[in-house]
Write a protein that holds these residues in place. Structure first.
Motif, PDB file in Angstrom:
ATOM      1  N   GLY A  60       0.790  -1.226   0.000  1.00  0.00           N
ATOM      2  CA  GLY A  60       0.000   0.000   0.000  1.00  0.00           C
ATOM      3  C   GLY A  60       0.820   1.272   0.000  1.00  0.00           C
ATOM      4  N   ALA A  61       2.053   1.209  -0.547  1.00  0.00           N
ATOM      5  CA  ALA A  61       2.921   2.385  -0.570  1.00  0.00           C
ATOM      6  C   ALA A  61       3.332   2.753  -1.994  1.00  0.00           C
ATOM      7  CB  ALA A  61       4.164   2.142   0.287  1.00  0.00           C
ATOM      8  N   GLY A  62       2.474   2.456  -2.954  1.00  0.00           N
ATOM      9  CA  GLY A  62       2.844   2.708  -4.338  1.00  0.00           C
ATOM     10  C   GLY A  62       2.074   3.806  -5.028  1.00  0.00           C
ATOM     11  N   GLN A  63       1.093   4.416  -4.338  1.00  0.00           N
ATOM     12  CA  GLN A  63       0.230   5.375  -5.030  1.00  0.00           C
ATOM     13  C   GLN A  63       0.998   6.614  -5.490  1.00  0.00           C
ATOM     14  OE1 GLN A  63      -0.264   4.031  -2.054  1.00  0.00           O
ATOM     15  NE2 GLN A  63      -2.372   3.275  -1.814  1.00  0.00           N
ATOM     16  N   ARG A  64       1.747   7.235  -4.592  1.00  0.00           N
ATOM     17  CA  ARG A  64       2.470   8.458  -4.960  1.00  0.00           C
ATOM     18  C   ARG A  64       3.616   8.141  -5.915  1.00  0.00           C
ATOM     19  NH1 ARG A  64       6.207  12.337  -2.439  1.00  0.00           N
ATOM     20  NH2 ARG A  64       6.733  10.790  -0.852  1.00  0.00           N
ATOM     21  N   LEU A  65       4.204   6.985  -5.747  1.00  0.00           N
ATOM     22  CA  LEU A  65       5.262   6.550  -6.654  1.00  0.00           C
ATOM     23  C   LEU A  65       4.776   6.574  -8.098  1.00  0.00           C
ATOM     24  CD1 LEU A  65       7.502   3.422  -6.115  1.00  0.00           C
ATOM     25  CD2 LEU A  65       6.353   3.760  -8.272  1.00  0.00           C
ATOM     26  N   HIS A  66       3.575   6.059  -8.338  1.00  0.00           N
ATOM     27  CA  HIS A  66       3.054   6.021  -9.705  1.00  0.00           C
ATOM     28  C   HIS A  66       2.605   7.399 -10.190  1.00  0.00           C
ATOM     29  CE1 HIS A  66       3.405   1.776 -10.511  1.00  0.00           C
ATOM     30  NE2 HIS A  66       2.862   1.486  -9.332  1.00  0.00           N
ATOM     31  N   ARG A  67       2.268   8.276  -9.269  1.00  0.00           N
ATOM     32  CA  ARG A  67       1.907   9.643  -9.678  1.00  0.00           C
ATOM     33  C   ARG A  67       3.135  10.479 -10.016  1.00  0.00           C
ATOM     34  NH1 ARG A  67      -1.300   9.713  -5.012  1.00  0.00           N
ATOM     35  NH2 ARG A  67       0.092  11.292  -4.102  1.00  0.00           N
ATOM     36  N   GLU A  68       4.179  10.346  -9.211  1.00  0.00           N
ATOM     37  CA  GLU A  68       5.318  11.248  -9.316  1.00  0.00           C
ATOM     38  C   GLU A  68       6.584  10.604  -9.858  1.00  0.00           C
ATOM     39  OE1 GLU A  68       5.919  13.133  -5.537  1.00  0.00           O
ATOM     40  OE2 GLU A  68       3.776  13.616  -5.280  1.00  0.00           O
ATOM     41  N   GLY A  69       6.665   9.284  -9.835  1.00  0.00           N
ATOM     42  CA  GLY A  69       7.864   8.606 -10.318  1.00  0.00           C
ATOM     43  C   GLY A  69       8.007   8.725 -11.826  1.00  0.00           C
ATOM     44  N   LEU A  70       9.247   8.552 -12.284  1.00  0.00           N
ATOM     45  CA  LEU A  70       9.558   8.687 -13.707  1.00  0.00           C
ATOM     46  C   LEU A  70       9.951   7.316 -14.259  1.00  0.00           C
ATOM     47  CD1 LEU A  70      11.787  11.902 -13.493  1.00  0.00           C
ATOM     48  CD2 LEU A  70       9.336  11.777 -13.999  1.00  0.00           C
ATOM     49  N   PRO A  71       9.083   6.682 -15.055  1.00  0.00           N
ATOM     50  CA  PRO A  71       9.462   5.399 -15.663  1.00  0.00           C
ATOM     51  C   PRO A  71      10.516   5.603 -16.741  1.00  0.00           C
ATOM     52  CG  PRO A  71       7.286   6.091 -16.427  1.00  0.00           C
ATOM     53  CD  PRO A  71       7.702   7.073 -15.386  1.00  0.00           C
ATOM     54  N   HIS A  72      11.550   4.774 -16.713  1.00  0.00           N
ATOM     55  CA  HIS A  72      12.638   4.863 -17.680  1.00  0.00           C
ATOM     56  C   HIS A  72      12.736   3.558 -18.469  1.00  0.00           C
ATOM     57  CE1 HIS A  72      15.233   8.414 -16.030  1.00  0.00           C
ATOM     58  NE2 HIS A  72      13.948   8.681 -16.031  1.00  0.00           N
ATOM     59  N   ASP A  73      12.776   3.693 -19.788  1.00  0.00           N
ATOM     60  CA  ASP A  73      12.875   2.536 -20.669  1.00  0.00           C
ATOM     61  C   ASP A  73      14.293   2.295 -21.175  1.00  0.00           C
ATOM     62  OD1 ASP A  73      10.156   2.378 -20.382  1.00  0.00           O
ATOM     63  OD2 ASP A  73       9.687   3.287 -22.307  1.00  0.00           O
ATOM     64  N   GLY A  74      15.227   3.197 -20.853  1.00  0.00           N
ATOM     65  CA  GLY A  74      16.591   3.046 -21.322  1.00  0.00           C
ATOM     66  C   GLY A  74      17.519   4.006 -20.612  1.00  0.00           C
ATOM     67  N   PHE A  75      18.790   3.949 -20.959  1.00  0.00           N
ATOM     68  CA  PHE A  75      19.778   4.905 -20.453  1.00  0.00           C
ATOM     69  C   PHE A  75      20.895   5.010 -21.483  1.00  0.00           C
ATOM     70  CE2 PHE A  75      20.966   0.782 -18.710  1.00  0.00           C
ATOM     71  CZ  PHE A  75      22.323   0.699 -18.980  1.00  0.00           C
ATOM     72  N   THR A  76      21.769   5.985 -21.313  1.00  0.00           N
ATOM     73  CA  THR A  76      22.838   6.242 -22.277  1.00  0.00           C
ATOM     74  C   THR A  76      24.201   5.944 -21.681  1.00  0.00           C
ATOM     75  OG1 THR A  76      21.598   7.917 -23.509  1.00  0.00           O
ATOM     76  CG2 THR A  76      24.006   8.061 -23.611  1.00  0.00           C
ATOM     77  N   LEU A  77      25.034   5.260 -22.459  1.00  0.00           N
ATOM     78  CA  LEU A  77      26.450   5.105 -22.152  1.00  0.00           C
ATOM     79  C   LEU A  77      27.211   6.077 -23.043  1.00  0.00           C
ATOM     80  CD1 LEU A  77      26.835   1.197 -22.033  1.00  0.00           C
ATOM     81  CD2 LEU A  77      26.687   2.769 -20.092  1.00  0.00           C
ATOM     82  N   ALA A  78      27.984   6.960 -22.437  1.00  0.00           N
ATOM     83  CA  ALA A  78      28.740   7.960 -23.193  1.00  0.00           C
ATOM     84  C   ALA A  78      30.231   7.679 -23.074  1.00  0.00           C
ATOM     85  CB  ALA A  78      28.422   9.363 -22.689  1.00  0.00           C
ATOM     86  N   PHE A  79      30.918   7.648 -24.206  1.00  0.00           N
ATOM     87  CA  PHE A  79      32.377   7.492 -24.226  1.00  0.00           C
ATOM     88  C   PHE A  79      32.884   7.940 -25.591  1.00  0.00           C
ATOM     89  CE2 PHE A  79      30.528   3.577 -25.716  1.00  0.00           C
ATOM     90  CZ  PHE A  79      31.359   3.099 -26.728  1.00  0.00           C
ATOM     91  N   ASN A  80      34.144   8.308 -25.620  1.00  0.00           N
ATOM     92  CA  ASN A  80      34.745   8.817 -26.856  1.00  0.00           C
ATOM     93  C   ASN A  80      33.940   9.967 -27.455  1.00  0.00           C
ATOM     94  OD1 ASN A  80      37.082   7.308 -26.982  1.00  0.00           O
ATOM     95  ND2 ASN A  80      36.160   5.653 -28.184  1.00  0.00           N
ATOM     96  N   GLY A  81      33.320  10.757 -26.583  1.00  0.00           N
ATOM     97  CA  GLY A  81      32.612  11.936 -27.051  1.00  0.00           C
ATOM     98  C   GLY A  81      31.251  11.685 -27.660  1.00  0.00           C
ATOM     99  N   ARG A  82      30.729  10.468 -27.544  1.00  0.00           N
ATOM    100  CA  ARG A  82      29.423  10.143 -28.136  1.00  0.00           C
ATOM    101  C   ARG A  82      28.564   9.387 -27.137  1.00  0.00           C
ATOM    102  NH1 ARG A  82      29.943   6.961 -33.535  1.00  0.00           N
ATOM    103  NH2 ARG A  82      27.683   7.321 -33.443  1.00  0.00           N
ATOM    104  N   GLY A  83      27.259   9.529 -27.276  1.00  0.00           N
ATOM    105  CA  GLY A  83      26.328   8.802 -26.437  1.00  0.00           C
ATOM    106  C   GLY A  83      25.693   7.652 -27.187  1.00  0.00           C
ATOM    107  N   HIS A  84      25.449   6.539 -26.480  1.00  0.00           N
ATOM    108  CA  HIS A  84      24.870   5.345 -27.087  1.00  0.00           C
ATOM    109  C   HIS A  84      23.751   4.847 -26.175  1.00  0.00           C
ATOM    110  CE1 HIS A  84      28.481   5.200 -29.688  1.00  0.00           C
ATOM    111  NE2 HIS A  84      29.098   5.596 -28.587  1.00  0.00           N
ATOM    112  N   ARG A  85      22.532   4.821 -26.678  1.00  0.00           N
ATOM    113  CA  ARG A  85      21.380   4.455 -25.841  1.00  0.00           C
ATOM    114  C   ARG A  85      21.249   2.947 -25.718  1.00  0.00           C
ATOM    115  NH1 ARG A  85      15.708   3.462 -26.131  1.00  0.00           N
ATOM    116  NH2 ARG A  85      14.631   4.331 -24.302  1.00  0.00           N
ATOM    117  N   ILE A  86      21.029   2.487 -24.487  1.00  0.00           N
ATOM    118  CA  ILE A  86      20.699   1.090 -24.206  1.00  0.00           C
ATOM    119  C   ILE A  86      19.182   1.006 -24.031  1.00  0.00           C
ATOM    120  CG2 ILE A  86      21.016  -0.842 -22.627  1.00  0.00           C
ATOM    121  CD1 ILE A  86      23.526  -0.116 -24.189  1.00  0.00           C
TER     122      ILE A  86
END
Length: 390
Positions: A60-86
């Protein structure tokens, strides 16, 4: 006073365990040496695996999480001056993570516990687990100059790396494994929009950097620095200049800066203590293990420990079976070591180590290049990042 389970520590692991037990009809009391306000003022990371989100929903502690949390489907690895999305969502078969601060998780769990009227004792001094090797454990503590005793069936040590629970175990009964890293993370919080809607992990010859967020208006940024640096030596201007240097040009130009309202320096370590059970005392979360934050596993490992321990205690009270309790340590540690391995791997791949030089930097870049071009390697990264099953 008597209860069934005494929980030492009112961080997320202790509070989550208390809620899971209370909802199963198992009486429990939580003790903590500090105040509620102190706990809620601690700043911690907040990338939640789906398993952790499920447990918060369950209690019973998930209501505000779903209102305010940010779902993320990926992230970026950056190296050699470029970003690469996973692309975590597709690589992991539809799983994602939720960005939601640990302080907010703690607040939600506190509110849920208070709504049930279950007992929590804050500012309980000199908390001590006793006689846990036998059949009649109990815990003593002092409050307002008076010594109190709580008799119980079991004790759950959820009081963190520096807590009393692990320290109460005889030294010859416990084995510890540790790797201390030769650098720290300097982190700031600022009310500025994040530079990206997803996390950026940057490998750079000057050191690692991480761009994260707490909301669409609050950002959390980190840079690798020597472990003996002082926070007061890092002005906001110095920090912003340094993180720009470590990001690809596009993100560096888009970075919005502002005055920080929190700044801290955290050392990094990997630590595991075995076993996680000592008679009727059970360790969970940071009391038993620490991981560097690179893999976003600390809070999630605590949640999986609590999942295993709560199921074992519920089985004991409902079915009069000790099987779950007997298997708790082995089951929890199997998942712990996999997460420790992943966090170590992410840390060694993304950070500049002082003794590896240019050779080490090229090895890291080759590893990263392989990682983004190999579907199998990318899938393994995504599988571990979103969280292995409980």
């Amino acid at each position: 006073m008597r209860t069934q389970v005494v929980i030492i520590g009112s961080g997320p692991s202790g509070l989550l365990l208390g809620q899971l037990l209370s909802r199963a009809g198992i009486d429990n009391v939580i003790l903590d040496r500090v105040s509620k306000e102190y706990i809620l003022n601690r700043v911690r990371a907040g990338v939640l695996e789906e398993g952790t989100v499920y447990l918060l929903e369950k209690v019973g502690a998930g209501q505000r999480l779903h209102r305010e949390g940010l779902p993320h489907d990926g992230f970026t690895l950056a190296f050699n001056g470029r970003g690469h999305r996973i692309d975590m969502l597709n690589l992991s078969g539809g799983k994602r993570v939720m960005v939601y601060g640990q302080t907010e998780v703690t607040r939600d769990l506190m509110d849920a516990r208070e709504a049930t009227g279950t007992i929590t004792r804050y500012e309980a001094d000199k908390v001590t687990p006793r006689e846990f090797s036998g059949e009649t454990p109990y815990v003593t503590y002092e409050k307002d100059g008076v010594t109190h005793r709580i008799d119980c069936d079991f004790i759950a040590g959820c009081d963190g790396y520096h807590g009393v629970s692990r320290k109460s175990v005889p030294r010859d009964a416990i084995k510890e494994f540790e790797r201390v890293y030769p650098f720290g993370w300097l982190g700031i919080l600022a009310d500025v929009p994040p530079v990206s809607h997803e996390l950026i992990y940057a490998n750079h010859p000057r050191g690692f950097a991480l761009c994260s967020m707490r909301s669409e208006r609050r950002s959390r940024y980190y840079v690798q620095c020597p472990v003996d640096d002082k926070v007061e030596d890092w002005s906001d201007d110095r920090f912003w200049d340094e993180i720009r240097r470590r990001l690809p040009a596009e993100q560096a130009e888009a970075l919005v800066t502002g005055q920080s309202f929190e700044k801290s320096l955290a050392p990094l370590r990997s630590f595991v203590s075995e076993p996680m059970r000592f008679g009727r005392l059970f360790l969970a979360g940071d009391a038993a293990h620490i991981v560097p934050p690179t893999g976003a596993k600390g809070l999630n490992l605590a949640a999986s420990d609590v999942h295993y321990l709560s199921e074992a205690l519920i089985e004991y009270y409902n079915e009069k079976s000790q099987a779950g309790l007997d298997n708790y340590s082995q089951k929890a540690l199997a998942r712990v070591w996999k997460a420790v391995r992943f966090s170590w791997w992410m840390t060694t791949m993304m950070h500049r180590f002082p003794d590896t030089g240019e050779f080490g930097q090229r090895i890291q870049e080759a590893e990263l290049d392989y990682l983004i071009h190999s579907p199998a390697a990318s899938a393994a990264l995504a599988e571990n990042y979103v969280g292995l099953p409980f």
